[in-house]
Design a protein around this motif. Structure first.
Motif, PDB file in Angstrom:
ATOM      1  N   ASP A   1     -12.043  45.736  40.108  1.00  0.00           N
ATOM      2  CA  ASP A   1     -12.434  47.088  39.703  1.00  0.00           C
ATOM      3  C   ASP A   1     -12.430  48.021  40.912  1.00  0.00           C
ATOM      4  O   ASP A   1     -12.912  47.670  41.994  1.00  0.00           O
ATOM      5  N   LEU A   2     -11.891  49.220  40.741  1.00  0.00           N
ATOM      6  CA  LEU A   2     -11.801  50.200  41.820  1.00  0.00           C
ATOM      7  C   LEU A   2     -12.636  51.445  41.542  1.00  0.00           C
ATOM      8  O   LEU A   2     -12.615  52.394  42.326  1.00  0.00           O
ATOM      9  N   SER A   3     -13.371  51.444  40.443  1.00  0.00           N
ATOM     10  CA  SER A   3     -14.071  52.655  40.022  1.00  0.00           C
ATOM     11  C   SER A   3     -15.279  53.000  40.885  1.00  0.00           C
ATOM     12  O   SER A   3     -15.761  54.139  40.852  1.00  0.00           O
TER      13      SER A   3
ATOM     14  N   GLY B   1      -9.583  51.908  37.527  1.00  0.00           N
ATOM     15  CA  GLY B   1     -10.623  52.886  37.846  1.00  0.00           C
ATOM     16  C   GLY B   1     -10.367  53.781  39.036  1.00  0.00           C
ATOM     17  O   GLY B   1     -11.250  54.549  39.418  1.00  0.00           O
ATOM     18  N   MET B   2      -9.173  53.714  39.639  1.00  0.00           N
ATOM     19  CA  MET B   2      -8.927  54.584  40.786  1.00  0.00           C
ATOM     20  C   MET B   2      -8.653  56.008  40.320  1.00  0.00           C
ATOM     21  O   MET B   2      -7.721  56.262  39.565  1.00  0.00           O
TER      22      MET B   2
ATOM     23  N   LEU C   1      -4.756  48.322  48.350  1.00  0.00           N
ATOM     24  CA  LEU C   1      -5.067  48.525  46.940  1.00  0.00           C
ATOM     25  C   LEU C   1      -4.116  47.759  46.036  1.00  0.00           C
ATOM     26  O   LEU C   1      -4.492  47.329  44.951  1.00  0.00           O
ATOM     27  N   ALA C   2      -2.874  47.605  46.486  1.00  0.00           N
ATOM     28  CA  ALA C   2      -1.897  46.894  45.663  1.00  0.00           C
ATOM     29  C   ALA C   2      -0.844  46.230  46.538  1.00  0.00           C
ATOM     30  O   ALA C   2      -0.403  46.799  47.538  1.00  0.00           O
ATOM     31  N   ILE C   3      -0.475  45.016  46.169  1.00  0.00           N
ATOM     32  CA  ILE C   3       0.651  44.293  46.754  1.00  0.00           C
ATOM     33  C   ILE C   3       1.357  43.634  45.574  1.00  0.00           C
ATOM     34  O   ILE C   3       0.885  42.632  45.038  1.00  0.00           O
ATOM     35  N   ASP C   4       2.442  44.231  45.133  1.00  0.00           N
ATOM     36  CA  ASP C   4       3.123  43.754  43.935  1.00  0.00           C
ATOM     37  C   ASP C   4       4.626  43.682  44.157  1.00  0.00           C
ATOM     38  O   ASP C   4       5.167  44.311  45.076  1.00  0.00           O
TER      39      ASP C   4
END
Length: 411
Positions: free
Chosen positions: A161-163, A228-229, A204-207
């Motif tokens: 969760d990033l909210s 939630g960002m 935040l992301a590694i895809d």
């Protein structure tokens, strides 16, 4: 003895015949001192805890069985003091030497680096023995188990969760690594780094994506939004249209800043090598200008000098002129951070460089897990964003002119 130093003597039973052995002996002594200090502090806090008969609820109880810790200077044998408690909610957990720890973080970090550089699972033992000593390598079974653990950690991390945080800036870039995966021989690793309201940077992301396509970036950004960002104030990236197309769809209010490092390389590619020093200096003078007006005049000078003979170089610069100067609308203390995608470039430059010279990396799933594990180590070395106290003003929508706050402006 000099003040501030710790004096220690060699154990007569120990044969110290090399610098490495001396270093390990010193490490054992320092570790013993640190563990004793940690336990002493815990015991002092539990001094007042007594049962009805006045007996201490927290007490020393000999030592744990000796174990060997693999470190960057070789194996170190440790006998950790034992602390017992008659009160279930009061337990001693060492932060220096956690339970079941067998390797230091530097060794765990080295494993994904080796894997990404093409070392096969079966070769790990031989490579690690060269670092840690004969018979001290990491077995193939251990590597397989670690990979499985890290793949599970990565799967949980990418759903977190990033909210609870607000992210002011994000950096986005595509990292190309070769894989053994026949279905996707050269997929692109899509990386996003953000800085939160406290000035702390984090991945935040590694895809995995398809050649930095808009569809792949859209999937990454939608994932961030679903977790939630909120909309960041500024995104920094190169000139790849896939990311910007996806950003405008998912976060339409986010401002855009083109990376000056990428732009400089693109412009120089359109010029003869003999003109590179001159052109590079002119480009640096543009983005190092004290205000936007002077930077715009610098772009004008570049156009006047090169337009007749090298129109492609001029077009490469001018087509993104507005987005190259967006950073002037943010705090001056942040300029050096938000002009480029350097946080991503510096984090993965060593891996990307070495994989070009060695065998291909592992399959996509394992590579993502390894990159995630490396990212956690990289984060620990990051400092707060310079001028982080300005971030709350940016998040509140405070306007800036040439890096300075416009206090009386209507937001």
């Amino acid at each position: 003895m000099q003040e501030g130093c710790i004096e220690w003597k060699l154990d007569e039973k120990e044969n110290i015949n090399s610098l490495e052995e001396l270093a390990r002996h010193g490490a054992r002594v320092m570790l013993r001192i640190a563990l004793n200090d940690e336990i002493k502090e815990f015991m002092e806090k539990g001094e007042t805890l007594r049962d009805e008969e006045g007996r201490r609820l927290v007490y020393r109880n000999g030592y744990h069985r000796e174990r060997e810790i693999q470190t960057g200077i070789g194996p170190i044998k440790v006998k950790q003091p034992r602390v017992d408690s008659r009160k279930a909610e009061v337990k001693f957990n060492s932060k220096i030497l956690p339970k079941y720890m067998r390797r230091t973080e530097s060794i765990d970090a080295f494993i994904p680096i080796l894997y990404l550089n093409g070392v096969s699972t079966g070769d790990f033992s031989e490579v690690m023995e060269g670092l840690l000593g004969k018979g001290k390598g990491v077995s193939a079974n251990t590597v397989v188990r670690l990979k499985a653990e890290w793949e599970k950690e990565y799967a949980e991390w990418r759903k977190r969760d990033l909210s609870a945080k607000r992210y002011c800036y994000i950096w986005a870039d595509g990292i190309y690594l070769k894989h053994r995966d026949e279905e996707d021989e050269k997929s692109c690793i899509l990386v996003v780094i953000g800085v939160n309201e406290n000035g702390d940077k984090e991945f935040l992301a590694i895809d995995s994506g398809i050649r930095e396509s808009a569809l792949s970036w859209k999937e990454v950004l939608l994932g961030l939004r679903e977790r939630g960002m909120e909309e960041p104030k500024l995104a920094i990236g190169d000139g790849g249209m896939g990311f910007w197309s996806a950003l405008r769809e998912v976060y339409p209010q986010t401002r855009e800043q083109r990376c000056w490092v990428h732009k400089t390389a693109n412009v120089l590619n359109q010029l003869p090598k003999k003109l590179h020093p001159m052109a590079k200096k002119m480009l640096q003078e543009i983005y190092l200008s004290p205000d936007k007006a002077q930077a715009e005049r610098g772009i004008g000078r570049f156009v006047n000098v090169f337009e007749d003979k090298y129109p492609k170089a001029v077009k490469s610069l001018t087509k993104d002129a507005e987005e190259l100067l967006t950073f002037y609308d943010f705090p001056a203390a942040h300029f050096q951070h938000i002009r480029t995608t350097n946080p991503i470039e510096s984090s993965f430059s060593t891996i990307r460089l070495r994989t070009k010279k060695m065998r291909n990396c592992g399959n996509r799933k394992t590579t993502l897990a390894m990159l995630y594990k490396l990212s956690q180590q990289v984060e620990k070395g990051w400092r707060k964003l310079r001028g982080f106290k300005e971030i709350p003003y940016v998040l509140e929508g405070m306007p800036y002119l040439d890096g300075s706050r416009m206090e009386n402006a209507v937001v």
